[in-house]
Design an enzyme around this catalytic site. Structure first.
Site, PDB file in Angstrom:
ATOM      1  N   HIS A  71      12.161  11.763 -17.035  1.00  0.00           N
ATOM      2  CA  HIS A  71      11.983  11.910 -18.724  1.00  0.00           C
ATOM      3  C   HIS A  71      11.344  11.263 -19.554  1.00  0.00           C
ATOM      4  O   HIS A  71      11.988  11.448 -20.784  1.00  0.00           O
ATOM      5  CB  HIS A  71      13.162  12.530 -18.905  1.00  0.00           C
ATOM      6  CG  HIS A  71      13.591  14.056 -17.803  1.00  0.00           C
ATOM      7  ND1 HIS A  71      14.618  15.059 -18.169  1.00  0.00           N
ATOM      8  CD2 HIS A  71      12.957  13.828 -16.213  1.00  0.00           C
ATOM      9  CE1 HIS A  71      14.260  15.634 -17.229  1.00  0.00           C
ATOM     10  NE2 HIS A  71      13.315  15.455 -16.359  1.00  0.00           N
ATOM     11  N   ASP A 101       6.043  19.688 -11.179  1.00  0.00           N
ATOM     12  CA  ASP A 101       5.869  20.367 -12.365  1.00  0.00           C
ATOM     13  C   ASP A 101       6.537  18.785 -12.568  1.00  0.00           C
ATOM     14  O   ASP A 101       7.320  18.016 -12.646  1.00  0.00           O
ATOM     15  CB  ASP A 101       6.754  20.894 -12.975  1.00  0.00           C
ATOM     16  CG  ASP A 101       8.240  21.323 -12.596  1.00  0.00           C
ATOM     17  OD1 ASP A 101       8.855  20.959 -11.791  1.00  0.00           O
ATOM     18  OD2 ASP A 101       9.134  21.278 -13.376  1.00  0.00           O
ATOM     19  N   HIS A 133       9.794  19.016  -5.792  1.00  0.00           N
ATOM     20  CA  HIS A 133       8.881  20.337  -6.738  1.00  0.00           C
ATOM     21  C   HIS A 133       8.086  19.273  -7.729  1.00  0.00           C
ATOM     22  O   HIS A 133       7.891  17.762  -7.909  1.00  0.00           O
ATOM     23  CB  HIS A 133      10.241  20.252  -8.826  1.00  0.00           C
ATOM     24  CG  HIS A 133      10.313  19.724  -9.534  1.00  0.00           C
ATOM     25  ND1 HIS A 133       9.722  18.629 -10.284  1.00  0.00           N
ATOM     26  CD2 HIS A 133      11.600  18.799  -9.269  1.00  0.00           C
ATOM     27  CE1 HIS A 133      10.869  17.341 -11.382  1.00  0.00           C
ATOM     28  NE2 HIS A 133      11.901  17.404 -10.018  1.00  0.00           N
ATOM     29  N   ASP A 187      10.201  11.511 -11.573  1.00  0.00           N
ATOM     30  CA  ASP A 187      10.872  12.260 -11.402  1.00  0.00           C
ATOM     31  C   ASP A 187       9.694  13.396 -11.433  1.00  0.00           C
ATOM     32  O   ASP A 187       9.973  13.783 -12.426  1.00  0.00           O
ATOM     33  CB  ASP A 187      11.917  12.668 -12.335  1.00  0.00           C
ATOM     34  CG  ASP A 187      13.269  13.797 -12.836  1.00  0.00           C
ATOM     35  OD1 ASP A 187      12.328  14.895 -11.555  1.00  0.00           O
ATOM     36  OD2 ASP A 187      13.464  14.015 -13.254  1.00  0.00           O
ATOM     37  N   GLU A 214      14.783  14.370  -4.994  1.00  0.00           N
ATOM     38  CA  GLU A 214      14.820  13.999  -6.240  1.00  0.00           C
ATOM     39  C   GLU A 214      14.775  12.194  -6.035  1.00  0.00           C
ATOM     40  O   GLU A 214      15.174  11.616  -5.011  1.00  0.00           O
ATOM     41  CB  GLU A 214      15.975  14.607  -6.720  1.00  0.00           C
ATOM     42  CG  GLU A 214      15.622  16.336  -7.544  1.00  0.00           C
ATOM     43  CD  GLU A 214      15.327  16.548  -8.026  1.00  0.00           C
ATOM     44  OE1 GLU A 214      14.871  15.725  -9.149  1.00  0.00           O
ATOM     45  OE2 GLU A 214      14.754  17.383  -8.428  1.00  0.00           O
ATOM     46  N   GLU A 239      11.264  23.111 -12.511  1.00  0.00           N
ATOM     47  CA  GLU A 239      11.925  22.663 -11.224  1.00  0.00           C
ATOM     48  C   GLU A 239      12.330  22.129 -13.030  1.00  0.00           C
ATOM     49  O   GLU A 239      13.649  22.334 -13.713  1.00  0.00           O
ATOM     50  CB  GLU A 239      12.020  21.988 -10.712  1.00  0.00           C
ATOM     51  CG  GLU A 239      13.507  22.024 -10.738  1.00  0.00           C
ATOM     52  CD  GLU A 239      14.211  20.162 -11.284  1.00  0.00           C
ATOM     53  OE1 GLU A 239      15.013  20.313 -10.959  1.00  0.00           O
ATOM     54  OE2 GLU A 239      13.149  19.284 -12.096  1.00  0.00           O
ATOM     55  N   GLU A 240      12.055  21.305 -13.742  1.00  0.00           N
ATOM     56  CA  GLU A 240      12.366  21.270 -15.671  1.00  0.00           C
ATOM     57  C   GLU A 240      12.975  21.717 -16.650  1.00  0.00           C
ATOM     58  O   GLU A 240      13.019  21.621 -17.840  1.00  0.00           O
ATOM     59  CB  GLU A 240      11.172  20.089 -16.108  1.00  0.00           C
ATOM     60  CG  GLU A 240      11.360  19.288 -14.631  1.00  0.00           C
ATOM     61  CD  GLU A 240      12.111  18.077 -14.585  1.00  0.00           C
ATOM     62  OE1 GLU A 240      13.225  17.988 -15.346  1.00  0.00           O
ATOM     63  OE2 GLU A 240      11.796  16.823 -13.840  1.00  0.00           O
TER      64      GLU A 240
END
Length: 359
Positions: free
Chosen positions: A335, A74, A72, A99, A158, A129-130
């Site tokens: 994150h 994003d 992903h 990530d 990932e 995705e987030e």
């Protein structure tokens, strides 16, 4: 080269920094999707298609096996950690480094530098995705163009610290509501406290002993936890309603239906007035016995681990494509404001994938 362009001649570590400096919080991925599409269309050995801000590129060499490399584009909201920063220890700092823009950089490098792989390849770059599952770009591709995701095996890049993580846990979130009778707190005996009524279900959670099943040699650890509690009217009112939100992370040998049935069984007799499902996504079995998975494990080395958490390998599993998680980032740093990745590990993952696809 224009500021909006990606130079796929850069090594994966420098390319990661470039991707991080391309802000793409969920819902704002168009500029980065444009750049990814433009860079891939310059590669004559790939055919490129796009659906929304999701870009898919494929080789068409007629190999006996097709492998999907997916990631992903994003990130979670930026927290003062863009642009990227490379320190003297070879660690790259910034939003998305772990990530999963380091994984996306590895995808792009393989796309650019392995024109004749020993397996046909499909590269998938997807958005959103987030955020909520219904916005997920891979889910949209699976619904609108499932043929674009056809393959024998998939690697989701990932963050996994360069170790293969098999399958993923399922996740179920429910709201458990208790009821009472509102009254003045000075005359509490005239009412019934809904927050107090949640005590038995909280006690049930505190005493809960989760399973630790072994699947394909990997030990998964389940978890049933309260993640939020809401109740109360005012500082002088006995509350007549309380809601406890519970998250069940379950091993992939359970179906969604079995997971929900288990949660209902756990809270039976606790005085729950209503149980409402808020979110549900199935897990994915490791699939490590598949020949392509065995070959992948042999090529990249290390001991496979279970995936604690939910990832989009679940979507591939639902399409009948065995999938694993394998990427250079550290999931424990995802994150975070101080998110970072070791550049050496990015290059290591790139080289392992190249060796698997060219040997």
């Amino acid at each position: 080269m224009p500021d909006s362009a990606l130079d796929l001649r850069q090594d994966a570590a420098r390319l990661t920094a470039r991707l991080v400096d391309f802000p793409s919080e969920s819902g704002t991925e168009k500029a980065l999707a444009d750049a990814v599409e433009e860079a891939l269309r310059e590669l004559p050995h790939l055919s490129v298609t796009r659906y929304g801000n999701n870009v898919v590129a494929r080789t068409g060499l007629g190999r006996s096996e097709r492998v999907i490399l997916a990631g992903h584009i994003d990130t979670v909201p930026i927290a003062g950690n863009v642009p990227s920063r490379l320190d003297e220890h070879g660690v790259l700092w910034g939003c998305g480094t772990s990530d999963m823009k380091s994984g996306v950089a590895v995808q792009l490098r393989i796309a650019a530098t392995v024109p004749e792989p020993n397996r046909d390849l499909t590269f998938v770059f997807y958005d959103n995705e987030e955020v909520a599952a219904h916005l997920n770009g891979l889910g949209h591709l699976a619904e609108a163009h499932p043929d674009w995701l056809a393959g024998d095996f998939a690697v989701l890049l990932e963050p996994s610290q360069g170790q293969v993580e098999g399958g993923c846990q399922g996740t179920l979130r429910v709201h458990l509501r208790t009821e009472g009778v509102r009254a003045h707190s000075a005359r509490g005996w005239m009412g019934a406290n809904a927050i107090h009524a949640a005590g038995p279900l909280l006690a049930r959670l505190a005493a809960y002993e989760p399973r630790r099943p072994v699947i394909d040699g990997l030990e998964y650890r389940e978890g049933l936890n309260a993640v939020r509690i809401e109740g109360g009217v005012a500082g002088n009112v006995i509350p007549d309603a309380c809601t406890v939100t519970v998250n069940f992370r379950y091993a992939p040998d359970r179906s969604e239906e079995e997971a929900l049935a288990h949660v209902r069984e756990v809270f039976e007799g606790c005085g729950v007035a209503e149980l409402v499902v808020d979110d549900s996504s199935p897990g994915a079995l490791p699939g490590l016995a598949h020949p392509a998975a065995r070959a992948f494990l042999e090529a990249v080395g290390g001991e496979p681990r279970p995936k604690f958490g939910w990832t989009d390998v679940s979507r591939f599993s639902a399409l009948g494509v065995p999938a694993v998680n394998y990427g250079p980032g550290d999931p424990n740093l995802a994150h975070k404001r101080d998110e970072r990745v070791e550049t050496e590990l990015i290059l290591h993952c790139e080289e392992r994938l190249r060796r698997w696809l060219t040997s």
